[in-house]
Design a protein around this motif. Structure first.
Motif, PDB file in Angstrom:
ATOM      1  N   MET A   1       0.822  -1.210   0.000  1.00 47.16           N
ATOM      2  CA  MET A   1       0.000   0.000   0.000  1.00 47.16           C
ATOM      3  C   MET A   1       0.858   1.263   0.000  1.00 47.16           C
ATOM      4  SD  MET A   1      -3.095   1.178  -0.095  1.00 47.16           S
ATOM      5  CE  MET A   1      -4.162  -0.186   0.392  1.00 47.16           C
ATOM      6  N   ASP A   2       1.967   1.252   0.795  1.00 47.62           N
ATOM      7  CA  ASP A   2       2.847   2.424   0.852  1.00 47.62           C
ATOM      8  C   ASP A   2       3.442   2.747  -0.512  1.00 47.62           C
ATOM      9  OD1 ASP A   2       2.354   2.715   3.519  1.00 47.62           O
ATOM     10  OD2 ASP A   2       4.150   1.653   4.178  1.00 47.62           O
ATOM     11  N   LYS A   3       3.788   1.702  -1.279  1.00 49.40           N
ATOM     12  CA  LYS A   3       4.358   1.922  -2.608  1.00 49.40           C
ATOM     13  C   LYS A   3       3.335   2.557  -3.538  1.00 49.40           C
ATOM     14  CE  LYS A   3       7.849  -1.747  -2.497  1.00 49.40           C
ATOM     15  NZ  LYS A   3       8.315  -2.997  -3.141  1.00 49.40           N
ATOM     16  N   LYS A   4       2.076   2.109  -3.437  1.00 53.83           N
ATOM     17  CA  LYS A   4       1.020   2.682  -4.273  1.00 53.83           C
ATOM     18  C   LYS A   4       0.805   4.149  -3.931  1.00 53.83           C
ATOM     19  CE  LYS A   4      -1.661  -1.487  -5.293  1.00 53.83           C
ATOM     20  NZ  LYS A   4      -2.985  -2.149  -5.159  1.00 53.83           N
ATOM     21  N   ILE A   5       0.829   4.460  -2.641  1.00 53.55           N
ATOM     22  CA  ILE A   5       0.644   5.847  -2.211  1.00 53.55           C
ATOM     23  C   ILE A   5       1.776   6.727  -2.737  1.00 53.55           C
ATOM     24  CG2 ILE A   5       0.572   7.391  -0.207  1.00 53.55           C
ATOM     25  CD1 ILE A   5      -0.824   5.162   1.339  1.00 53.55           C
ATOM     26  N   SER A   6       2.997   6.208  -2.687  1.00 55.19           N
ATOM     27  CA  SER A   6       4.151   6.992  -3.139  1.00 55.19           C
ATOM     28  C   SER A   6       4.118   7.257  -4.640  1.00 55.19           C
ATOM     29  CB  SER A   6       5.452   6.277  -2.765  1.00 55.19           C
ATOM     30  OG  SER A   6       5.575   5.048  -3.468  1.00 55.19           O
ATOM     31  N   ARG A   7       3.354   6.427  -5.391  1.00 60.00           N
ATOM     32  CA  ARG A   7       3.273   6.606  -6.846  1.00 60.00           C
ATOM     33  C   ARG A   7       2.113   7.508  -7.265  1.00 60.00           C
ATOM     34  NH1 ARG A   7       4.172   0.837  -7.151  1.00 60.00           N
ATOM     35  NH2 ARG A   7       1.978   0.556  -7.724  1.00 60.00           N
ATOM     36  N   LEU A   8       1.336   7.975  -6.313  1.00 58.15           N
ATOM     37  CA  LEU A   8       0.169   8.792  -6.644  1.00 58.15           C
ATOM     38  C   LEU A   8       0.567  10.102  -7.330  1.00 58.15           C
ATOM     39  CD1 LEU A   8      -2.126   8.429  -3.493  1.00 58.15           C
ATOM     40  CD2 LEU A   8      -2.720   7.794  -5.836  1.00 58.15           C
ATOM     41  N   LYS A   9      -0.140  10.417  -8.404  1.00 59.99           N
ATOM     42  CA  LYS A   9       0.044  11.676  -9.123  1.00 59.99           C
ATOM     43  C   LYS A   9      -1.333  12.173  -9.565  1.00 59.99           C
ATOM     44  CE  LYS A   9       4.642  11.214  -9.338  1.00 59.99           C
ATOM     45  NZ  LYS A   9       5.581  12.115  -8.657  1.00 59.99           N
ATOM     46  N   SER A  10      -1.514  13.479  -9.543  1.00 61.00           N
ATOM     47  CA  SER A  10      -2.782  14.083  -9.988  1.00 61.00           C
ATOM     48  C   SER A  10      -3.979  13.416  -9.320  1.00 61.00           C
ATOM     49  CB  SER A  10      -2.913  13.996 -11.513  1.00 61.00           C
ATOM     50  OG  SER A  10      -1.872  14.708 -12.139  1.00 61.00           O
ATOM     51  N   HIS A  11      -3.863  13.163  -8.035  1.00 64.51           N
ATOM     52  CA  HIS A  11      -4.912  12.476  -7.286  1.00 64.51           C
ATOM     53  C   HIS A  11      -5.658  13.456  -6.384  1.00 64.51           C
ATOM     54  CE1 HIS A  11      -1.391  12.726  -4.727  1.00 64.51           C
ATOM     55  NE2 HIS A  11      -2.140  12.471  -3.665  1.00 64.51           N
ATOM     56  N   TYR A  12      -6.665  12.933  -5.693  1.00 66.25           N
ATOM     57  CA  TYR A  12      -7.452  13.731  -4.761  1.00 66.25           C
ATOM     58  C   TYR A  12      -7.245  13.207  -3.341  1.00 66.25           C
ATOM     59  CZ  TYR A  12      -9.859  15.648  -8.814  1.00 66.25           C
ATOM     60  OH  TYR A  12     -10.142  16.278  -9.996  1.00 66.25           O
ATOM     61  N   ILE A  13      -7.208  14.126  -2.399  1.00 65.76           N
ATOM     62  CA  ILE A  13      -7.075  13.768  -0.986  1.00 65.76           C
ATOM     63  C   ILE A  13      -8.398  14.092  -0.296  1.00 65.76           C
ATOM     64  CG2 ILE A  13      -5.807  14.157   1.156  1.00 65.76           C
ATOM     65  CD1 ILE A  13      -3.425  15.081  -0.541  1.00 65.76           C
ATOM     66  N   ILE A  14      -9.043  13.072   0.247  1.00 70.14           N
ATOM     67  CA  ILE A  14     -10.315  13.247   0.951  1.00 70.14           C
ATOM     68  C   ILE A  14     -10.025  13.261   2.448  1.00 70.14           C
ATOM     69  CG2 ILE A  14     -12.631  12.337   1.328  1.00 70.14           C
ATOM     70  CD1 ILE A  14     -12.348  10.818  -1.316  1.00 70.14           C
ATOM     71  N   CYS A  15     -10.329  14.371   3.097  1.00 68.12           N
ATOM     72  CA  CYS A  15     -10.017  14.530   4.519  1.00 68.12           C
ATOM     73  C   CYS A  15     -11.296  14.484   5.346  1.00 68.12           C
ATOM     74  CB  CYS A  15      -9.293  15.854   4.760  1.00 68.12           C
ATOM     75  SG  CYS A  15      -7.761  16.015   3.823  1.00 68.12           S
ATOM     76  N   GLY A  16     -11.481  13.380   6.074  1.00 68.89           N
ATOM     77  CA  GLY A  16     -12.655  13.246   6.927  1.00 68.89           C
ATOM     78  C   GLY A  16     -13.518  12.065   6.542  1.00 68.89           C
ATOM     79  N   ALA A  17     -13.938  11.302   7.556  1.00 69.81           N
ATOM     80  CA  ALA A  17     -14.849  10.179   7.328  1.00 69.81           C
ATOM     81  C   ALA A  17     -16.285  10.691   7.411  1.00 69.81           C
ATOM     82  CB  ALA A  17     -14.589   9.083   8.359  1.00 69.81           C
ATOM     83  N   GLY A  18     -17.228   9.792   7.552  1.00 73.96           N
ATOM     84  CA  GLY A  18     -18.627  10.195   7.623  1.00 73.96           C
ATOM     85  C   GLY A  18     -19.363   9.867   6.339  1.00 73.96           C
ATOM     86  N   GLU A  19     -20.663  10.150   6.327  1.00 72.38           N
ATOM     87  CA  GLU A  19     -21.503   9.776   5.189  1.00 72.38           C
ATOM     88  C   GLU A  19     -21.081  10.482   3.907  1.00 72.38           C
ATOM     89  OE1 GLU A  19     -25.667   9.706   5.627  1.00 72.38           O
ATOM     90  OE2 GLU A  19     -25.653   8.658   7.543  1.00 72.38           O
TER      91      GLU A  19
END
Length: 285
Positions: free
Chosen positions: A1-19
């Motif tokens: 999983m860490d390797k996949k995260i390190s390869r992320l480009k032009s992605h979105y970061i979603i901050c916060g759980a919930g519905e």
């Protein structure tokens, strides 16, 4: 999983759980957009990672957590915590680390909108206002609302959506008249609107020559839109491999239902506990 995260480009970061988070993930999965989720709830994070969704436990206003989520290469960030304070702190930290990405924030108190704007939020979603307008629209314009409502379309067998696409150099649409690309017959998707700077053209003509950085509003089914994007945006890096998503929208819905049932049980248990501790009513002599 860490390797996949390190390869992320032009992605979105979603901050916060919930519905809200569940619905956003569902839309991103369907559009095949790469994303990562940040939240403090370890159990929630574990559930997502077990399903192959990239997620990090931590404070989304923490620079180290944001850096681990690849914020310097992110295309956008969504601050959707349950409190305005958490969202504002997230916006302040993330804007300093990436001045160019798009930041979207949910706001519960409209009085705080100016603060979010001041600290670099591109799009502010006042949750109560949007919900109120949506409910009013359903009452005043029920047919239009149901047509453009995803859940309503699913029930009625109408599967359509409108998305925004920005044209880049190398696109088959750039520097060519619309009629020569013949995208409607190739993909089935329809170009509803052209946005060029401050200029907006509804239903652009067949002789319109699109340019780099033009934005198009495109209508069609998910399959039609994906085909349109393949042809119009050859450099788009969003893919299932890049986003690490091996999860269907239906599976995500099942996981969401599981969390809803768990939350309901927790609320019921708390309610029972409160009732047991409550003093019995009656007159003491």
């Amino acid at each position: 999983m860490d390797k996949k995260i390190s390869r992320l480009k032009s992605h979105y970061i979603i901050c916060g759980a919930g519905e809200i988070c569940w619905f956003i993930m569902g839309e991103f999965l369907e559009a095949n957009l790469p994303f990562i989720v940040i939240d403090k709830n370890q159990e929630f994070i574990d559930e997502l990672t077990e399903k192959g969704i990239m997620a990090l436990k931590g404070d989304s206003s923490d620079n180290k957590i944001l850096e681990a989520a690849g914020i310097k290469h992110a295309k956008g960030l969504l601050a959707i915590h349950s409190t305005d304070l958490e969202n504002l702190l997230t916006v302040m930290s993330s804007r300093q680390m990436n001045p160019d990405m798009r930041i979207i924030a949910a706001v519960t108190d409209n009085a705080n909108c100016a603060k979010f704007k001041r600290f670099g939020t591109d799009t502010i979603i006042p949750v109560s206002e949007v919900t109120g307008r949506r409910i009013a629209a359903a009452a005043v314009h029920p047919t239009v609302t149901s047509f453009f409502d995803i859940d309503g379309r699913a029930e009625e067998g109408i599967s359509g959506s409108v998305i925004e696409i920005e044209l880049e150099q190398g696109s088959c649409l750039v520097d060519r008249p619309q009629k020569s690309s013949n995208m409607l017959s190739k993909t089935g998707a329809t170009i509803l609107c052209l946005i060029r700077g401050d200029e907006i053209q509804v239903n652009p003509g067949l002789n319109e020559r699109f340019r780099e950085k033009d934005r198009l509003l495109v209508f069609g089914t998910i399959a039609q839109i994906n085909e349109f994007k393949k042809l119009a945006c050859p450099g788009d890096s969003a893919s299932k491999e890049a986003s690490g998503l091996g999860l269907s929208r239906e599976s995500l819905g099942s996981l969401f239902g599981k969390w809803q049932r768990r939350a309901k049980r927790s609320i019921n248990n708390i309610s029972k506990s409160v009732k047991r501790r409550a003093p019995k009513s009656g007159h003491r002599g």
